[in-house]
Scaffold this motif. Structure first.
Motif, mmCIF file in Angstrom:
data_model
loop_
_atom_site.group_PDB
_atom_site.id
_atom_site.type_symbol
_atom_site.label_atom_id
_atom_site.label_comp_id
_atom_site.label_asym_id
_atom_site.label_seq_id
_atom_site.Cartn_x
_atom_site.Cartn_y
_atom_site.Cartn_z
ATOM 1 N N UNK A 251 2.612 7.162 -6.701
ATOM 2 C CA UNK A 251 1.777 7.965 -7.023
ATOM 3 C C UNK A 251 2.524 9.486 -6.665
ATOM 4 N N UNK A 252 3.048 9.706 -5.710
ATOM 5 C CA UNK A 252 3.685 10.834 -5.158
ATOM 6 C C UNK A 252 5.191 11.186 -5.881
ATOM 7 N N UNK B 169 7.591 14.343 -12.166
ATOM 8 C CA UNK B 169 7.226 15.125 -13.229
ATOM 9 C C UNK B 169 7.521 16.716 -13.138
ATOM 10 N N UNK B 170 7.378 17.036 -12.171
ATOM 11 C CA UNK B 170 7.671 18.561 -11.807
ATOM 12 C C UNK B 170 9.151 18.702 -11.948
ATOM 13 N N UNK C 188 0.823 -1.253 -0.051
ATOM 14 C CA UNK C 188 -0.055 -0.046 -0.243
ATOM 15 C C UNK C 188 0.808 1.369 0.069
ATOM 16 N N UNK D 103 11.405 17.169 -13.903
ATOM 17 C CA UNK D 103 11.655 17.028 -14.973
ATOM 18 C C UNK D 103 11.364 18.138 -15.692
ATOM 19 N N UNK E 241 1.001 4.377 -2.899
ATOM 20 C CA UNK E 241 0.861 5.851 -2.332
ATOM 21 C C UNK E 241 2.210 6.407 -2.918
ATOM 22 N N UNK F 166 5.516 10.088 -8.736
ATOM 23 C CA UNK F 166 5.351 10.327 -10.290
ATOM 24 C C UNK F 166 5.212 11.894 -10.356
ATOM 25 N N UNK F 167 4.004 12.349 -9.324
ATOM 26 C CA UNK F 167 3.874 13.961 -9.484
ATOM 27 C C UNK F 167 5.282 14.670 -9.198
#
Lengths: 176, 297, 679
Positions: free
Chosen positions: C23-24, C30-31, C16, C33, C20, C26-27
């Motif tokens: 997800x974080x 992304x930023x 779990x 990057x 989570x 990834x965000x």
């Protein structure tokens, strides 16, 4: 007292908080952000309610959020129900006040990320939001949700605990 | 505790079954569910809005007589001016009706106007909407245009018993046709909301601008409704063009960004224009029609 | 709440937490990057190596008539498309329904599965089409009456799915969306009759048809001919091309050609003015130099030069006269009621400006703006619609040639303006009687009367006495066999571009040399007699005859036609010279042509208040072995101070029911009326 209606009484007690968040969104409409706390409000009830009550409570909270927003039916509710079952099954994860805080932040953020993604996928063809912008927007929205959860979980939790005490629900029996 | 975890497995199975069932459920059920939760919230929203009105009332009560007298004097002046204007408008309306009659031209002004207060605004990067305090009971129908004065605000998207949701111009689900200032003869362009980034003002996008169009120099280019689509009356202001009109990647056409004409978070009251006769689009979308909604989902 | 800590090594917790965390991450990644991309010079350097040039086609220039009315413009085309992939479940459902139906109907026969599949597809698409028409159809009265239960079923085949195009789509471009309605707002399409109706159709679709479904509205820019087939032969049409007009502005230090290019399809003129004036109309392409991302997206615009719309072209045509010419020409029917092919030209006698040039049958360039469909091409081809009969059609001029015979007779002193010849019912040449068109003959005839009544015998006699060589010389002096090739000074790949699209080059003014060259044997007296009345080997075009009429009105021999409006410069009619007749002789010809309208062969098309000169003609020819008539009329107006000259030709088909004054006359009459209206 069998506490069959406990989840509904809790829902009524929690609704003003949700309404408050909506009002905040409304008065801060220029920000273009949704003040989302529906994830945070399910944590405390999950410590003391029976599982089926947790499920009903979480589903209702989810549907309330979706009801007046153009996001696909069930996307928030089903994620909330899943998380509610999980937290209810591993109560040790929310054994202390600080654990509740972490859980609230995490759950609120995860649910936010979910609906943001789904909303984006749904309106992607129409809007001009590209992937990078989406990441930026999602980060903003998720951070806001996390901060809101951190700020509000303590009063929400106190209020909800007070209601559960008043109903006469047994105190959480958390033994790891 | 063990028992609790044992039960958890069953719960997950139950959840999985429920999700499967949810996906396969008829859309009518889901619609009902959504509607039920919306109606659950509606009284609270209305109460909120009414209490805000009440607060405003008491605030006004606290004003001094001097203030009220001067306000009433101002109003009566405005009233007189408007009355004069109304007179000429009446003449023009009669003339218009007569001409339409002569040409057997369909009358486009057959709308009932319902004034509604705004309860709350809900904006994000993916939707832009307001909730208004009038609903099915007041004759509001989905698809009806929502205006403020001669400015377009949006369109009714979902109607509940006593409240309705209105998609704003900037909402990605909004679309309408428009004419641009300085385009002679006017040619149809497409206006669609694009919301925008959070923390920046929302915008709409104008597409399908003919590639030989250039906006009039040194002026703000207004975007007005065409009145041809059978939804919006003609000549309402939708917004103004912001920045340049640029060619699309394929260069066959141009597009531009539009700022809505009204600062949407300042509006407290709007008018809903309800067409007297249901439009074909409305009939097509109505749940009683044999057409099912999910065909469009 | 002091409780023993839980064993956190439980794998479920880890899973779990993992979800989570992902997800974080990834965000956040992304930023990061994005940040790196925006700020790091290192990355930018790497990016510089991958630049791309995007070349954008310009909008073509607009073509106007002499009064600034657009003849060709650019228009947005809206097409309704269906996503067959998204419709698949619905099609499947329909298929199963059809299958069970067919099994009920005949239990033992094996159903044709392919056919059922196709039917299912068509049924589903037709259902959507009827929904679209329900919303789009602008019939207010029926809308009022519409109730929830009334559903309009269309029996208009044009509004249903075209089986051929569906099959073709499935064969060739299955992955793309299927075009349900190819042009929603096209005037004249099933959707709309007028531009306003078209606009309304689009607006209704956009504002009322539910969005987000399998049906979408897409738009692009197309070349548009707002008057449909009007002047189609002159205007021409456009075609897709990959050769975009060049633009080297600001790119001197760059070798744009060496970079990776992304080009979009443009349009080029493929016929008519669109083709001859292409260098002017096509404009200038725009180019943009982009940095692209590793995944191939355009990232940053480095430099650019915008596309520039082509320069507008104004033609000498007058839309009103053109319309009058085409409408009256298309109204001409033979005895069975079939429309007849024909051509009409009207020009300014002084400047040579062509005011109208029509040819029937014609084609609609709107239908060619995208891609010439074989079906439409064949359809036009079968009608003979591609031929511009005014410039390319070669015809015997018939009796209109008698003016030249008369001029030849007078210039060679074989006959004078006041000489009266006795003209019987026929004239014997060699061992054959050449007939008069009047069974009893005309008796005494002079030049003036000959032109008014179009006496054949007078011409046989004068023609034979002039002789074939001098007759041909006279016809050539008027340029009847000279190609009208005025060059446009464009530097194109082609050897020359003529101002008049597709000029004919193979006109024939016969003489004994010509006959022996084509292997026709020795020239005889009969050939001379035939030539003198404009038949036999003579071939010329309606445009030549209009030029001849214009020259005659000025008392000269040549007129250079032009499709561009008079600019005020001195007009040079190439190779022109004085007609070489004295005042009485010229006056005799003019009053002969005047009497032709007042009391002669063209009296049925007299215009009260507008006296004009004309000469009719009816030439015999053989159309697939059957004798038929070519109907002619040429002339100029007004009688006192000529301004416009005209020529009209109608090709009779299969019978001899067409006659010069009766058949071609009304077209000239309508053109003159239209001209008089705007004068």
């Amino acid at each position: 007292m069998t506490h069959r209606g406990a989840w509904f009484l809790l829902l009524l007690a929690t609704y003003p908080w949700l309404l408050g968040a909506d009002l905040l969104s409304s008065s801060m409409a220029t920000w273009g952000l949704s003040f989302f706390i529906s994830g945070a409000v399910i944590v405390t009830p999950c410590r003391r309610l029976k599982r089926w009550q947790c499920v009903l409570f979480a589903a209702s909270i989810g549907f309330l959020y979706e009801a007046m927003r153009p996001i696909p039916d069930g996307s928030v509710a089903l994620v909330l129900v899943f998380l509610a079952i999980y937290v209810n099954s591993y109560r040790s994860l929310v054994r202390s006040a600080s654990h509740v805080l972490y859980a609230a932040i995490t759950i609120n953020a995860v649910v936010t990320l979910t609906w943001v993604t789904i909303a984006h996928l749904q309106c992607a063809p129409a809007s001009s939001v590209d992937t990078f912008t989406f990441l930026y927007l999602a980060t903003l929205q998720v951070s806001l949700s996390a901060i809101l959860a951190a700020l509000l979980i303590s009063p929400i939790s106190t209020a909800q605990n007070w209601v559960m005490d008043a109903i006469g629900l047994p105190v959480a029996d958390i033994t790891a | 505790m063990e028992k609790n975890r044992q039960g958890a497995k069953a719960s997950y199975v139950a959840l999985a079954v429920f999700i499967a069932a949810w996906v396969m459920l008829p859309s009518a059920f889901r619609r009902f569910n959504r509607e039920a939760f919306a109606e659950f919230q509606a009284p609270a929203l209305q109460l909120l809005s009414k209490s805000r009105d009440l607060a405003r009332y008491w605030e006004l009560r606290s004003r001094s007589d001097e203030e009220l007298i001067s306000a009433s004097r101002d109003l009566s002046r405005i009233n007189a001016a408007l009355e004069l204007k109304l007179q000429s408008t009446d003449d023009i309306r009669r003339e218009n009706a007569r001409l339409r009659e002569m040409l057997r031209y369909p009358s486009s002004s057959e709308y009932l106007t319902v004034v509604a207060r705004v309860i709350s605004r809900d904006t994000s990067s993916w939707w832009q909407r307001i909730i208004i305090r009038k609903g099915r009971n007041d004759g509001i129908r989905p698809g009806a245009p929502v205006v403020f004065g001669n400015h377009v605000i949006g369109r009714v998207s979902i109607v509940h018993q006593n409240v309705s949701e209105v998609d704003l111009i900037t909402s990605p689900s909004f679309r309408c046709t428009a004419f641009l200032d300085g385009d002679v003869p006017p040619r149809i362009v497409h206006v669609g909301g694009m919301a925008g980034n959070s923390l920046s003002a929302p915008r709409a996008k104008i597409t399908v601008i003919p590639n030989d169009y250039s906006p009039p120099a040194g002026e703000v280019t207004k975007v007005v409704t065409t009145g041809l689509g059978g939804v919006f009356p003609a000549g309402l202001i939708i917004g103004t063009i912001e920045g340049d009109v640029l060619p699309t990647p394929e260069a066959r056409l141009k597009e531009a960004t539009m700022v809505p004409s009204k600062v949407l978070d300042r509006i407290d009251e709007v008018s809903v224009l309800i067409p007297k006769y249901p439009t074909p689009g409305e009939i097509l979308m109505s749940p009683t029609e044999f057409l099912k909604l999910e065909e469009f989902k | 709440m002091s409780v023993p800590s839980a064993p956190l090594n439980s794998w479920r917790v880890l899973v779990l937490a993992g979800i989570f965390l992902t997800g974080f991450v990834y965000v956040v990644l992304g930023l990061m990057y994005r940040q790196i991309f925006q700020s790091s010079d290192l990355v930018r350097d790497a990016e510089n190596q991958s630049q791309r040039v995007v070349i954008r086609p310009p909008a073509r220039g607009i073509i106007y008539d002499r009064n600034g009315q657009p003849l060709v413009e650019n228009r947005v085309r809206w097409r309704v498309k269906a996503d067959l992939m998204a419709l698949q479940p619905e099609i499947r459902k329909e298929y199963l329904k059809l299958l069970s139906q067919s099994k009920q109907e005949s239990y033992f026969d094996k159903p044709d599965y392919d056919k059922l599949q196709e039917n299912a597809r068509v049924n589903v698409l037709n259902r959507w089409l009827s929904k679209i028409w329900f919303v789009v159809d602008d019939n207010y009265q029926t809308n009022k009456a519409r109730t929830n239960k009334v559903y309009p079923l269309r029996d208009n085949p044009e509004r249903q799915v075209n089986m051929d195009s569906l099959r073709k789509h499935l064969r060739e471009s299955r992955a793309l969306k299927f075009i349900l309605i190819s042009d929603l707002a096209f005037p004249g399409s099933p959707a709309s009759r007028t531009t306003e109706e078209g606009d309304r159709a689009i607006a209704r679709f956009i504002e009322q048809f539910p969005s987000g479904g399998p049906i979408t509205l897409e738009s692009d820019m197309v070349r548009s001919y707002p008057n449909g087939s009007l002047a189609a032969h002159i205007l021409g049409y456009v075609r897709d091309t990959d050769e975009l007009p060049p633009n080297t502005e600001g790119s001197d230090d760059l070798s744009l050609a060496s970079l990776q290019r992304l080009k979009y399809t443009g349009k080029k003129g493929a016929a008519g003015i669109e083709e001859t004036m292409d260098p002017v109309l096509r404009g200038r392409s725009g180019w943009e130099l982009w940095n692209k991302t590793s995944s191939g997206y355009n990232k940053e615009l480095i430099r650019s030069s915008p596309a520039a719309q082509g320069t507008p072209v104004t033609l000498s045509l007058d839309i009103n006269i053109q319309k009058a010419a085409e409408e009256s020409l298309s109204n001409i029917r033979d005895s069975v009621g079939r429309p007849l092919p024909g051509a009409a030209v009207m020009m300014n006698v002084n400047t040579g400006e062509i005011l109208a040039m029509a040819s029937q049958p014609s084609f609609n360039p709107n239908r060619l703006a995208d891609r010439v469909t074989n079906k439409y091409y064949d359809e036009v081809d079968a009608n003979g619609g591609w031929l511009n009969r005014a410039t390319q059609g070669l015809y015997a001029p018939g009796s209109t040639f008698k003016v030249i015979t008369a001029i030849a007779g007078m210039r060679n002193h074989k006959v004078d303006w006041d000489d009266v010849l006795d003209c019987g019912p026929f004239y014997r040449v060699g061992n054959r009687n050449f007939p008069e068109h009047e069974p009893v003959g005309f008796g005494p005839v002079d030049v003036e009367k000959m032109l008014a009544i179009s006496c054949n015998v007078w011409n046989y006699r004068v023609g034979l006495s002039v002789g074939p060589e001098l007759l041909a010389l006279e016809a050539r002096r008027f340029g009847l066999d000279r190609p009208l090739l005025k060059n446009l000074n464009f530097t194109t790949n082609r050897p020359f571009t003529t101002e008049i699209p597709y000029p004919a080059t193979r006109m024939v003014v016969p003489d004994p040399d010509y006959k022996s060259r084509i292997g026709g044997g020795a020239w005889n007296q009969g050939d001379t007699a035939n030539t003198s009345i404009g038949q036999g080997f003579l071939l010329t075009t309606p445009l030549h005859m209009a030029c001849f009429a214009a020259s005659l009105s000025r008392g000269e021999t040549r007129t250079t036609p032009t499709l561009f409006p008079y600019t005020g410069e001195k007009v040079v009619h190439e190779g022109t010279q004085p007609i070489g007749l004295n005042r009485q002789q010229l006056e005799a010809i003019r009053s002969g042509m005047y009497r032709c309208v007042e009391e002669g062969t063209a009296k049925s098309v007299k215009i009260p208040g507008l006296p004009y000169m004309a000469k009719t003609g009816t030439a015999e020819y053989f159309k697939t072995g059957v004798k038929a008539h070519l109907a002619w009329i040429i002339g100029y107006a007004p009688a006192d101070r000529p301004v416009v000259a005209f020529a009209v030709l109608v090709e009779g088909q299969l019978d001899t029911s067409t006659w010069g004054g009766k058949t071609a006359g009304p077209v000239a009459q309508e053109m003159l009326k239209a001209w008089a209206d705007i004068r």
